[in-house]
Design a protein around this motif. Structure first.
Motif, short mmCIF file in Angstrom:
data_model
loop_
_atom_site.label_atom_id
_atom_site.label_comp_id
_atom_site.label_asym_id
_atom_site.label_seq_id
_atom_site.Cartn_x
_atom_site.Cartn_y
_atom_site.Cartn_z
N THR A 68 0.86 -1.19 0.00
CA THR A 68 0.00 0.00 0.00
C THR A 68 0.90 1.24 0.00
OG1 THR A 68 -0.08 0.34 2.40
CG2 THR A 68 -1.73 -1.15 1.48
N ASN B 94 -3.04 9.61 4.31
CA ASN B 94 -2.72 9.34 5.72
C ASN B 94 -3.98 9.08 6.54
OD1 ASN B 94 -0.08 9.59 5.01
ND2 ASN B 94 0.19 11.64 5.82
N LYS C 235 -7.83 2.71 8.51
CA LYS C 235 -7.75 1.36 7.94
C LYS C 235 -8.55 1.22 6.63
CE LYS C 235 -6.26 -0.88 12.14
NZ LYS C 235 -5.50 0.34 12.44
N GLU D 256 -6.94 2.09 3.72
CA GLU D 256 -5.91 2.36 2.71
C GLU D 256 -6.04 1.46 1.47
OE1 GLU D 256 -3.90 -0.46 5.71
OE2 GLU D 256 -5.42 1.11 5.68
N LEU E 138 -4.98 5.59 5.88
CA LEU E 138 -4.16 4.68 6.69
C LEU E 138 -4.64 4.64 8.13
CD1 LEU E 138 -0.68 5.62 5.20
CD2 LEU E 138 -1.53 3.27 5.36
N GLY F 274 4.43 4.32 7.72
CA GLY F 274 3.03 4.40 8.12
C GLY F 274 2.33 5.68 7.74
N TYR F 275 3.06 6.58 7.07
CA TYR F 275 2.43 7.81 6.57
C TYR F 275 3.13 8.24 5.29
CZ TYR F 275 6.47 9.94 9.06
OH TYR F 275 7.72 10.27 9.52
#
Length: 461
Positions: A18, A341, A347, A349, A344, A37-38
């Protein structure tokens, strides 16, 4: 250092990939972690031509650019940004110019980081200055200046080191105008990979010595040339099926940087980066709909699907109604990243990733092959013979043809022009030998006689 070849994929399946998340995040600059994570906006810019007339003018221009970007990011409340300075030739030919620009930029970024806590990093992309008027001069006198530019910028404040290197371009340019698949394969896959191994072993060593990040290379000189000649849906200068073949072949070539010590983020204009992320698990920058200031493409949403940083390719610094160009484009990039972001964090994404991908999937053969599920398949074809730079490039080309054929049997529309180019390419690939030495010898003989500007000594032959 010998290259450590990739013979397996970083991800067990394409669906694991992702945006904003990589297997091997990269720490860089001022509190920044990339692919952790971003997603992060990466703003890229060019000085006005007149600013290059003296070192002092150039430094002032980059100070204005840097202040404008940092100010706008803080004004609108964005948490992180990367600045990419692609060297104008004066900055790489005179390494002290590039170094002083890096120092001036980093000083301003540190002030904003200290004052407002904004996480940031500075990428410097050194110009590939290894040429004289008529020939590429990859291993000549210019090479030491080229490496000095990396080292001086790294010492002066650049966090991420990158280049768009040109190995193989003299043969590729000749081949692409003649729809010569073997020549494209030789220029990008073989010559390009040989040159990449030399320069990236050296760049990685400089990064290690200076405590900076060897980030990556892109096949801008070849695959992007093919994409630009290919143009849009009305253009017939080069079949898009051939443009995407060049792109598939460029993936194993750009991969060499990571096999020699680069760790990402791969540079924005490498549309092949989605394939490389699938193989390496390293973070990648991409560009698409928010790089229309620099060029058009046929996959502006799709290419966001697995990006870790999101870039605008480049924009000349000047005024717009909404501020300076770098303020307008950095804000747009940062809002795109804010959406990714949020996906993400909530959840969602994979839903957003698939929407990006589906909105362009059937627009063109190029977008179809680079859709993450198909890009993953190209990656698998590369690692199958990962130890052999010729076979893995040939595998990528064959798999690319198979993917487009499969698409054409479904929703991917191909014109007669495109279908014929694809059939011709497939036929050309089928008669190529499996033996690398034979292919390399045949090509050396052929292109040495046909391409006046091809100097085999550039590649150690």
């Amino acid at each position: 250092m010998a290259a450590k070849r990739y013979t397996s994929m970083a991800y067990a399946s394409a669906d694991e990939m992702t945006f904003g998340v990589s297997k091997y995040p990269v720490k860089a600059g001022l509190d920044l972690e990339i692919g952790a994570g971003y997603t992060i906006p990466e703003i890229n810019y060019a000085p006005r031509p007149e600013a290059g007339s003296s070192k002092e003018k150039l430094i002032k221009e980059y100070q204005r650019i840097t202040t404008d970007i940092m100010e706008r990011m803080v004004q609108v409340g964005f948490p992180a940004v990367i600045l990419e300075t692609e060297h104008v030739q004066q900055m790489s030919n005179n390494p002290s110019w590039g170094a002083e620009v890096a120092h001036a930029q980093k000083t301003i970024m540190e002030e904003y980081h200290d004052e407002y806590g904004i996480k940031c990093a500075l990428r410097h992309t050194i110009g590939d200055i290894r040429e004289n008027r008529d020939f590429l001069q990859l291993r000549g006198d210019k090479y030491s200046v080229f490496l000095e530019a990396f080292e001086e910028c790294a010492k002066a404040g650049a966090d991420l080191l990158a280049v768009e290197s040109m190995g193989g371009k003299e043969v590729f340019d000749y081949a692409v105008l003649r729809n010569d698949i073997a020549g494209m394969l030789y220029g990008i896959g073989c010559l390009g990979s040989i040159d990449m191994e030399m320069i990236w072993s050296d760049i990685a060593a400089i990064a290690k010595k200076t405590g900076t990040v060897a980030s990556g290379d892109t096949d801008c000189a070849q695959a992007n040339t093919a994409m630009f000649i290919g143009g849009g849906l009305l253009n017939k200068n080069l079949a898009h099926t051939l443009a995407v073949l060049a792109r598939a072949i460029s993936a194993p070539r750009s991969l060499v940087a990571y096999e020699c010590g680069a760790v990402g983020p791969g540079k924005d204009c490498g549309y092949e980066n989605v394939i490389i992320k699938a193989i390496t698990g390293m973070p990648m920058t991409q560009e698409g709909k928010t790089s229309t200031c620099a060029h058009s493409d046929v996959m502006g949403n799709l290419i966001m699907q697995c990006c870790d940083c999101w870039s605008n390719e480049s924009v000349e610094y000047h005024g717009e109604f909404g501020g300076t160009t770098v303020q307008c484009w950095s804000e747009t990039l940062a809002y795109d990243c804010a959406l990714m972001n949020t996906a993400l964090e909530t959840k969602n994404e994979k839903v957003l990733r698939d929407l990006f991908m589906l909105s362009d999937r059937y627009r063109d053969p190029q977008s179809y092959v680079l859709a993450y599920d198909n890009a993953y398949k190209v990656g698998q074809a590369i690692v199958k013979d990962g130890d052999n730079i010729y076979l893995r490039a040939k595998n990528a080309a064959v798999e690319c043809c198979n993917i487009v054929n499969e698409g054409a049997a479904g929703k991917l529309e191909l014109s007669r022009f495109e279908a014929k180019a694809l059939a011709d390419a497939k036929a050309a690939l089928e008669v190529l030998p499996d033996d690398m030495d034979k292919f390399m010898d045949d090509c050396l003989t052929k292109y040495k006689s046909e391409v006046k500007v091809f100097l085999p000594e550039n590649y150690g032959f």
